[in-house]
Structures are given as C-alpha cells and as structure tokens.
Design an enzyme around this catalytic site. Structure first.
Site, short mmCIF file in Angstrom:
data_model
loop_
_atom_site.label_atom_id
_atom_site.label_comp_id
_atom_site.label_asym_id
_atom_site.label_seq_id
_atom_site.Cartn_x
_atom_site.Cartn_y
_atom_site.Cartn_z
N TYR A 43 0.82 -1.27 0.03
CA TYR A 43 0.09 -0.18 0.06
C TYR A 43 0.71 1.34 0.31
O TYR A 43 0.31 2.31 -0.52
CB TYR A 43 -1.12 0.17 1.15
N LYS A 75 4.07 -15.37 2.63
CA LYS A 75 4.31 -16.16 1.55
C LYS A 75 5.91 -16.42 1.29
O LYS A 75 6.45 -15.67 0.33
CB LYS A 75 3.75 -15.25 0.15
N ASP A 134 -1.68 -18.78 0.68
CA ASP A 134 -2.77 -19.64 -0.07
C ASP A 134 -3.43 -20.92 0.80
O ASP A 134 -4.55 -20.98 0.66
CB ASP A 134 -2.08 -20.25 -1.46
N ASP A 175 -5.91 -7.79 4.18
CA ASP A 175 -7.19 -7.17 3.29
C ASP A 175 -7.89 -8.14 2.95
O ASP A 175 -9.06 -8.35 2.89
CB ASP A 175 -6.52 -6.24 2.34
N ASP A 179 -11.83 -10.13 4.16
CA ASP A 179 -13.17 -10.18 3.59
C ASP A 179 -13.50 -11.47 3.39
O ASP A 179 -14.68 -11.96 3.71
CB ASP A 179 -12.74 -9.86 2.29
C1 IPM Z 1 -10.21 -2.04 3.92
C2 IPM Z 1 -10.51 -1.53 2.58
C3 IPM Z 1 -9.51 -0.52 2.31
C4 IPM Z 1 -8.06 -1.30 2.18
C5 IPM Z 1 -9.56 0.11 0.97
C6 IPM Z 1 -11.11 0.92 0.88
C7 IPM Z 1 -8.63 1.14 0.60
O1 IPM Z 1 -10.49 -2.52 1.65
O2 IPM Z 1 -10.21 -1.49 4.83
O3 IPM Z 1 -10.04 -3.20 4.13
O4 IPM Z 1 -7.89 -2.02 1.24
O5 IPM Z 1 -7.45 -1.26 3.18
MG MG Z 2 -10.74 -4.43 2.41
#
Ligand code: IPM
Ligand code: MG
Length: 354
Positions: free
Chosen positions: A141, A191, A223, A247, A251
């Site tokens: 990032y 990794k 993975d 990140d 999710d």
């Molecule tokens: C998160 C989001 C952010 C990230 C985006 C919106 C930049 O996906 O907080 O997980 O990638 O950190």
């Molecule tokens: Mg995210």
C-alpha cells in the site's frame, strides 16, 4: 472523564452507520459518567468534491488531536475512474499513515443465532473466534517506488512490497501479547516460499517466539491460510499478517460470520488516537435508504470504548446488546431480515444492560 471524538462519516452508507454508532456511544456515556464531545469532518469522495482532496491537512490535524476517530466508509462509483488524479481511498490511507496506526485488529466471531446466515456448514462454524491483526501502514500500500513509468515505449506500473525489521517487530510484539490474552495461538501468514519480505517476517517471528513461551507460534503460507479459513476456521486464534494479505483474508473471514456488515475494526499504534471503522465499504447500492446494517460500526464503537477509553465494561455492554439483539431475531436486510438501520440501532439501545 471527557473524551473528544472525530467523526468521519465519509461516503455511501458511512453517514448512516456512524450516526447509529454515535447514538450507542451517547447511551453508554450517559451511564458511565463519560462526557463525549464530537466534531465531524470530511473524508473520501465527499472531501474530494468539496475540498479538492480526499483528506485535508486540517482534518488530519483534527484527528491527530482527538482521543479517538470513528470512520464510516469511503468511495463510490462516481470517483472510480482509474485515471482520476485523486481517489477517495487515498484519504483513508493518508489517515492511517498520518495517525501511525500500524495494527489493524479485525475480530471475527460467529454468533450462534447467525450460523444459518453463513454459506458454511454449521459444524465448520462451531467455536469460530479469531482475531486478524493486519499490518496497516506498510507493504504494497505504501512501498516506494510506486507509480507509472514510461520505459522504452512501454508503460510500467510499479508497487513495492517492503518491510523494515522494526515495522515487523512492533506488530508481532502486539500480536503475541494479544494471543497471550486469548487462546495463546499465533499464526503468522506469509508467502515465505516466494517473497523476501515474508522471509524476514518469518525469521523475526521465530526469534521472538522464545520471548513468549506461553504462546504457540505457527507459520502458514497465505494460499494455504485462505483454504484453512474455510476448511478449519475454528483452529485459528490470532492471525498476524502483512497489509494486503490481511485485507484479502479479512473479507474472506467475514463470510464466516454471515455478513460483512457485522465486522468491526480497531486500528492502533504509537501514542496517538485509535481509528475505528467497520470493515465493510460504502455500499453505494443501498446508500441513503436507511437499511444498512449498523452493527459493524456499533461494534467498532465498542472497540473504541475498550482500547482508547479503557472502558471494558462499556465495551461488553454494547457487545452483549448486539449479541442479544441477534439472538432475539433482529435482522437487517443483509442478514435476511427487514429491520431498518434505525430499528436495528433501537434494538441495540433497548438491550444495553449495565
Ligand atoms: C479495507 C478496505 C481498504 C483497504 C480500501 C477501501 C482502501 O478494503 O479497509 O479493508 O484496502 O485497506
Ligand atoms: Mg478490504
């Protein structure tokens, strides 16, 4: 006790869920002799539209001087042009960096009453209670060089995955300590079979492990970790990982709990204020309709009470109220129900028991 909170509602459903969480904070404050003051600032797409930047210097300064920051969400299709000079997400990244919040805590638990909301079989979900500690101010990032370069008639796009030993040490240290207060299992996800940076993480983690003999350290390739999160989610306790792996995996982990709308996060580090935000995004498709699930933000506010204000009791009261509301069948749309944001917030407020 007086605490000053900067609210950054942001874009999409952000304003709706932040105002819900504020109502809960106010209710807790009234009972715990906590005097809360708030100031609201712009971030993300709305800041680009009104101030020409996704995070103004003034907003960052206000956040740095606050006791805690509560953020809704940033982004939306109207700011998604990949050639745009400034993007809403840049505001969020600049805020994380500007606050020095290098550790992003994302707890994932499965509420027994929501087992049906998850696509996984109920027996897989038994006992799932994990905490992902995502490194938040380094890695792909932020690494330099970053950008587009023209070279021999070609366009070259570069992102850099770089970590320094002290960046790795501080987040591992925190993760070991968090594991000590949980089930004493720490899994480093990396990794290391391919990435030099991962090999440094692994080396430092292995060396540090002797300082925490009560914590069991496992290492897992990312993975494989992605697979195990689905096949054996209950085996995880604390997971620590670099920014982008964290990140992606959070999710994925959110699916275990039944809805992204449920998951809170706390971003901590250094001596400044903590940053609290739900892990869901701005959900432009349902913005402004009053139907967003406020629980992720309400639970983020609970984390604020715990980590920034050291009000463990207040945090638990909120978490228990959420749990009871869910157990008693309260559901927003994302969970297959029909409650509005307002009604779900009311359901939590009614169940705050001190
Ligand atoms: C998160 C989001 C952010 C990230 C985006 C919106 C930049 O996906 O907080 O997980 O990638 O950190
Ligand atoms: Mg995210």
């Amino acid at each position: 006790m007086h605490k000053h909170i900067v609210l950054l509602p942001g874009d999409g459903i952000g304003p709706e869920v932040v105002s819900a969480a504020r109502r809960v904070l106010d209710a807790v404050a009234a009972r715990l002799h906590l005097n809360l003051t708030y100031v609201e600032h712009l971030i993300g797409g709305c800041a680009i539209d009104r101030q020409g930047t996704a995070l103004s210097a003034e907003t960052l300064r206000a956040c740095q001087n606050a006791d805690a920051v509560l953020l809704g969400a940033v982004g939306g299709p109207q700011w998604d042009d990949p050639t745009a000079p400034v993007r809403p997400e840049q505001g969020l990244l600049a805020l994380r960096k500007g606050l020095g919040v290098f550790a992003n805590l994302r707890p994932v638990r499965v509420y027994p009453s929501l087992v049906d909301a998850s696509p996984l079989r109920p027996e897989k979900l038994q006992g799932v209670d994990l905490l992902v500690v995502r490194e938040l101010t380094g890695g792909l990032y932020f690494g330099e060089p970053k950008g587009r370069f023209e070279e021999n008639g070609h366009l070259r796009a570069v992102d850099t995955l770089e970590y320094r030993d002290d960046e790795i040490e501080r987040i591992l240290d925190l993760s070991f300590r968090l594991a000590q207060n949980r089930r004493r299992k720490l899994t480093l996800v990396d990794k290391a079979n391919v990435l030099e940076s991962s090999r440094l993480w692994r080396q430092i983690a292995t060396q540090m492990a002797s300082r925490y003999p009560d914590v069991r350290l496992d290492v897992l390739l990312v993975d494989t970790a992605a697979m195990r999160l689905i096949t054996h989610p209950a085996n995880f306790d604390v997971i620590v990982t670099e920014n982008m792996f964290g990140d992606i995996l959070t999710d994925e982990a959110a699916v275990l709990s039944g809805s992204m709308g449920l998951l809170p996060s706390a971003s901590l580090g250094g001596s400044g204020p903590g940053l609290y935000e739900p892990i869901h995004g701005s959900a432009p498709d349902i913005a402004g309709q009053g139907i967003a699930n406020p629980l992720g933000t309400i639970l983020s506010a609970a984390m604020m009470l715990r980590y920034s204000f050291h009000l463990e009791e207040g945090a638990r009261v909120v978490e228990m109220a959420v749990e009871r509301a869910l157990a008693e069948g309260c559901r927003t749309r994302d969970l297959g129900g029909s409650l509005t944001t307002e009604e779900m917030t009311g359901a939590v407020l009614e169940r705050l028991v001190f």
